[in-house]
Design a protein around this motif. Structure first.
Motif, PDB file in Angstrom:
ATOM      1  N   LEU A 103      -2.006  -1.215 -11.591  1.00 12.96           N
ATOM      2  CA  LEU A 103      -1.960  -1.689 -10.208  1.00 12.96           C
ATOM      3  C   LEU A 103      -1.451  -3.124 -10.138  1.00 12.96           C
ATOM      4  O   LEU A 103      -0.643  -3.459  -9.253  1.00 12.96           O
ATOM      5  CB  LEU A 103      -3.351  -1.580  -9.575  1.00 12.96           C
ATOM      6  CG  LEU A 103      -3.446  -1.933  -8.087  1.00 12.96           C
ATOM      7  CD1 LEU A 103      -2.524  -1.055  -7.239  1.00 12.96           C
ATOM      8  CD2 LEU A 103      -4.892  -1.805  -7.601  1.00 12.96           C
ATOM      9  N   ALA A 104      -1.886  -3.976 -11.047  1.00 11.17           N
ATOM     10  CA  ALA A 104      -1.430  -5.368 -11.043  1.00 11.17           C
ATOM     11  C   ALA A 104       0.073  -5.450 -11.252  1.00 11.17           C
ATOM     12  O   ALA A 104       0.783  -6.188 -10.548  1.00 11.17           O
ATOM     13  CB  ALA A 104      -2.165  -6.156 -12.122  1.00 11.17           C
ATOM     14  N   VAL A 105       0.588  -4.678 -12.202  1.00 15.15           N
ATOM     15  CA  VAL A 105       2.032  -4.652 -12.436  1.00 15.15           C
ATOM     16  C   VAL A 105       2.758  -4.131 -11.206  1.00 15.15           C
ATOM     17  O   VAL A 105       3.839  -4.623 -10.841  1.00 15.15           O
ATOM     18  CB  VAL A 105       2.348  -3.791 -13.680  1.00 15.15           C
ATOM     19  CG1 VAL A 105       3.847  -3.517 -13.793  1.00 15.15           C
ATOM     20  CG2 VAL A 105       1.846  -4.480 -14.938  1.00 15.15           C
ATOM     21  N   SER A 106       2.176  -3.158 -10.541  1.00 16.73           N
ATOM     22  CA  SER A 106       2.813  -2.548  -9.370  1.00 16.73           C
ATOM     23  C   SER A 106       3.008  -3.533  -8.228  1.00 16.73           C
ATOM     24  O   SER A 106       3.956  -3.406  -7.449  1.00 16.73           O
ATOM     25  CB  SER A 106       1.975  -1.366  -8.875  1.00 16.73           C
ATOM     26  OG  SER A 106       1.888  -0.351  -9.851  1.00 16.73           O
ATOM     27  N   VAL A 107       2.108  -4.501  -8.096  1.00 25.56           N
ATOM     28  CA  VAL A 107       2.170  -5.429  -6.956  1.00 25.56           C
ATOM     29  C   VAL A 107       2.522  -6.854  -7.375  1.00 25.56           C
ATOM     30  O   VAL A 107       2.515  -7.764  -6.551  1.00 25.56           O
ATOM     31  CB  VAL A 107       0.851  -5.415  -6.150  1.00 25.56           C
ATOM     32  CG1 VAL A 107       0.546  -3.999  -5.663  1.00 25.56           C
ATOM     33  CG2 VAL A 107      -0.318  -5.965  -6.967  1.00 25.56           C
ATOM     34  N   GLY A 108       2.825  -7.055  -8.661  1.00 23.13           N
ATOM     35  CA  GLY A 108       3.304  -8.353  -9.104  1.00 23.13           C
ATOM     36  C   GLY A 108       2.265  -9.437  -9.202  1.00 23.13           C
ATOM     37  O   GLY A 108       2.554 -10.608  -8.928  1.00 23.13           O
ATOM     38  N   TRP A 132       0.804  -1.223   0.000  1.00 22.16           N
ATOM     39  CA  TRP A 132       0.000   0.000   0.000  1.00 22.16           C
ATOM     40  C   TRP A 132       0.841   1.279   0.000  1.00 22.16           C
ATOM     41  O   TRP A 132       0.553   2.222  -0.742  1.00 22.16           O
ATOM     42  CB  TRP A 132      -0.929  -0.020   1.201  1.00 22.16           C
ATOM     43  CG  TRP A 132      -2.057   0.956   1.148  1.00 22.16           C
ATOM     44  CD1 TRP A 132      -2.175   2.120   1.854  1.00 22.16           C
ATOM     45  CD2 TRP A 132      -3.256   0.847   0.361  1.00 22.16           C
ATOM     46  NE1 TRP A 132      -3.365   2.738   1.574  1.00 22.16           N
ATOM     47  CE2 TRP A 132      -4.048   1.967   0.656  1.00 22.16           C
ATOM     48  CE3 TRP A 132      -3.723  -0.094  -0.544  1.00 22.16           C
ATOM     49  CZ2 TRP A 132      -5.288   2.183   0.060  1.00 22.16           C
ATOM     50  CZ3 TRP A 132      -4.948   0.114  -1.144  1.00 22.16           C
ATOM     51  CH2 TRP A 132      -5.718   1.244  -0.834  1.00 22.16           C
ATOM     52  N   ARG A 133       1.869   1.331   0.806  1.00 20.90           N
ATOM     53  CA  ARG A 133       2.643   2.571   0.948  1.00 20.90           C
ATOM     54  C   ARG A 133       3.891   2.603   0.056  1.00 20.90           C
ATOM     55  O   ARG A 133       4.655   3.560   0.098  1.00 20.90           O
ATOM     56  CB  ARG A 133       3.040   2.787   2.404  1.00 20.90           C
ATOM     57  CG  ARG A 133       1.825   2.904   3.331  1.00 20.90           C
ATOM     58  CD  ARG A 133       2.195   3.384   4.724  1.00 20.90           C
ATOM     59  NE  ARG A 133       1.028   3.423   5.574  1.00 20.90           N
ATOM     60  CZ  ARG A 133       0.117   4.409   5.586  1.00 20.90           C
ATOM     61  NH1 ARG A 133       0.270   5.436   4.773  1.00 20.90           N
ATOM     62  NH2 ARG A 133      -0.920   4.356   6.402  1.00 20.90           N
ATOM     63  N   ARG A 134       4.080   1.586  -0.737  1.00 21.05           N
ATOM     64  CA  ARG A 134       5.255   1.540  -1.614  1.00 21.05           C
ATOM     65  C   ARG A 134       4.990   2.311  -2.913  1.00 21.05           C
ATOM     66  O   ARG A 134       3.849   2.531  -3.300  1.00 21.05           O
ATOM     67  CB  ARG A 134       5.609   0.087  -1.946  1.00 21.05           C
ATOM     68  CG  ARG A 134       5.991  -0.739  -0.748  1.00 21.05           C
ATOM     69  CD  ARG A 134       6.261  -2.179  -1.191  1.00 21.05           C
ATOM     70  NE  ARG A 134       6.173  -3.099  -0.060  1.00 21.05           N
ATOM     71  CZ  ARG A 134       5.975  -4.401  -0.171  1.00 21.05           C
ATOM     72  NH1 ARG A 134       5.829  -4.943  -1.373  1.00 21.05           N
ATOM     73  NH2 ARG A 134       5.914  -5.166   0.905  1.00 21.05           N
ATOM     74  N   PRO A 135       6.057   2.675  -3.624  1.00 20.85           N
ATOM     75  CA  PRO A 135       5.875   3.288  -4.947  1.00 20.85           C
ATOM     76  C   PRO A 135       5.217   2.298  -5.912  1.00 20.85           C
ATOM     77  O   PRO A 135       5.452   1.091  -5.838  1.00 20.85           O
ATOM     78  CB  PRO A 135       7.301   3.612  -5.391  1.00 20.85           C
ATOM     79  CG  PRO A 135       8.108   3.649  -4.134  1.00 20.85           C
ATOM     80  CD  PRO A 135       7.470   2.648  -3.211  1.00 20.85           C
ATOM     81  N   SER A 136       4.416   2.806  -6.794  1.00 24.86           N
ATOM     82  CA  SER A 136       3.776   1.974  -7.808  1.00 24.86           C
ATOM     83  C   SER A 136       4.617   1.976  -9.082  1.00 24.86           C
ATOM     84  O   SER A 136       5.682   2.580  -9.148  1.00 24.86           O
ATOM     85  CB  SER A 136       2.370   2.496  -8.111  1.00 24.86           C
ATOM     86  OG  SER A 136       2.444   3.655  -8.931  1.00 24.86           O
ATOM     87  N   ALA A 137       4.101   1.318 -10.110  1.00 28.83           N
ATOM     88  CA  ALA A 137       4.777   1.302 -11.408  1.00 28.83           C
ATOM     89  C   ALA A 137       4.684   2.641 -12.121  1.00 28.83           C
ATOM     90  O   ALA A 137       5.390   2.866 -13.109  1.00 28.83           O
ATOM     91  CB  ALA A 137       4.178   0.205 -12.285  1.00 28.83           C
ATOM     92  N   LEU A 138       3.831   3.546 -11.653  1.00 28.42           N
ATOM     93  CA  LEU A 138       3.683   4.874 -12.251  1.00 28.42           C
ATOM     94  C   LEU A 138       4.482   5.894 -11.450  1.00 28.42           C
ATOM     95  O   LEU A 138       4.401   5.923 -10.217  1.00 28.42           O
ATOM     96  CB  LEU A 138       2.212   5.286 -12.285  1.00 28.42           C
ATOM     97  CG  LEU A 138       1.258   4.405 -13.085  1.00 28.42           C
ATOM     98  CD1 LEU A 138      -0.126   5.050 -13.119  1.00 28.42           C
ATOM     99  CD2 LEU A 138       1.766   4.159 -14.491  1.00 28.42           C
ATOM    100  N   ALA A 139       5.216   6.724 -12.134  1.00 29.14           N
ATOM    101  CA  ALA A 139       6.027   7.748 -11.473  1.00 29.14           C
ATOM    102  C   ALA A 139       5.153   8.648 -10.606  1.00 29.14           C
ATOM    103  O   ALA A 139       4.079   9.090 -11.031  1.00 29.14           O
ATOM    104  CB  ALA A 139       6.767   8.585 -12.520  1.00 29.14           C
TER     105      ALA A 139
END
Length: 213
Positions: free
Chosen positions: A160-165, A28-35
């Motif tokens: 979002l899916a890419v961001s969290v694997g 939740w608090r980590r950076p996502s795949a989007l800048a």
């Protein structure tokens, strides 16, 4: 022929399933795949695409003349704006605020909204004018508004899916076709028909990108 209400609900249910994934809460608090986006902020933005439809349906129909989908995208301020442009900063900040109560609360809101909209959209007139307040002084038909939200749900679910694997949520073929058709129209608007033709048929002459945005 694709049904905009069925497409929207299919994309909303796919997003709801993704939002409940434990990987989303854990990151939740980590950076996502989007800048410049956190995972939580991106989840809030995804959820908003569902919740704003409830707001649009609850509001009195606007009285201005509706415009077409491509005219809509010619007017919205975020298309082509830089990452640090005021409109994009406001979108990121609003999404973070939207998700401020955490993943469980956000998921519950979306789950309730999907259940409510399943009934409400079945009874709705797809030709009625509808508008979201942050757009500006114009409206779309409800069917076109839903098309914009379906595309946003598909794109940001992938983000979002890419961001969290986790795997990107699947969509029914009809819904995927409707998203692809809208993105293709926007890509032609941006790059021209010849660029689209070559990108899809002649790799040796394809432009570097036919991204819709």
């Amino acid at each position: 022929m694709s049904d905009s209400r069925a497409d929207f609900l299919a994309a909303a249910r796919a997003a709801e399933q993704l939002l409940r994934a434990p990987e989303v809460a854990e990151a939740w608090r980590r950076p996502s795949a989007l800048a410049e986006w956190s995972v939580g902020g991106l989840a809030g933005h995804l959820a908003f695409q569902v919740l704003c439809v409830s707001e649009a349906l609850a509001a009195a129909p606007p009285t201005e003349t509706t415009i077409g989908l491509l005219d809509h995208y010619a007017r919205v301020a975020w298309v082509g704006a830089e990452l640090d442009a005021d409109i994009n900063v406001r979108i990121r900040q609003g999404s973070e605020a939207f998700a401020a109560d955490g993943p469980a609360a956000l998921h519950r809101r979306v789950d309730a909204a999907v259940a409510e909209l399943t009934t409400a959209l079945a009874a709705a007139d797809g030709t009625r004018p509808a508008r979201l307040p942050f757009w500006g002084p114009w409206s779309l038909t409800l069917d076109d508004l839903l098309a914009t939200r379906t595309m946003e749900l598909a794109v940001h679910a992938d983000d979002l899916a890419v961001s969290v694997g986790v795997p990107t949520p699947g969509l029914p073929p009809e819904t995927a076709d409707s998203v692809a058709a809208l993105l293709a129209r926007l890509a032609v608007r941006r790059h021209g028909w010849v660029g689209m033709l070559r990108a899809l048929s002649r790799a040796e002459r394809a432009p570097g990108s036919i991204a819709a945005f």
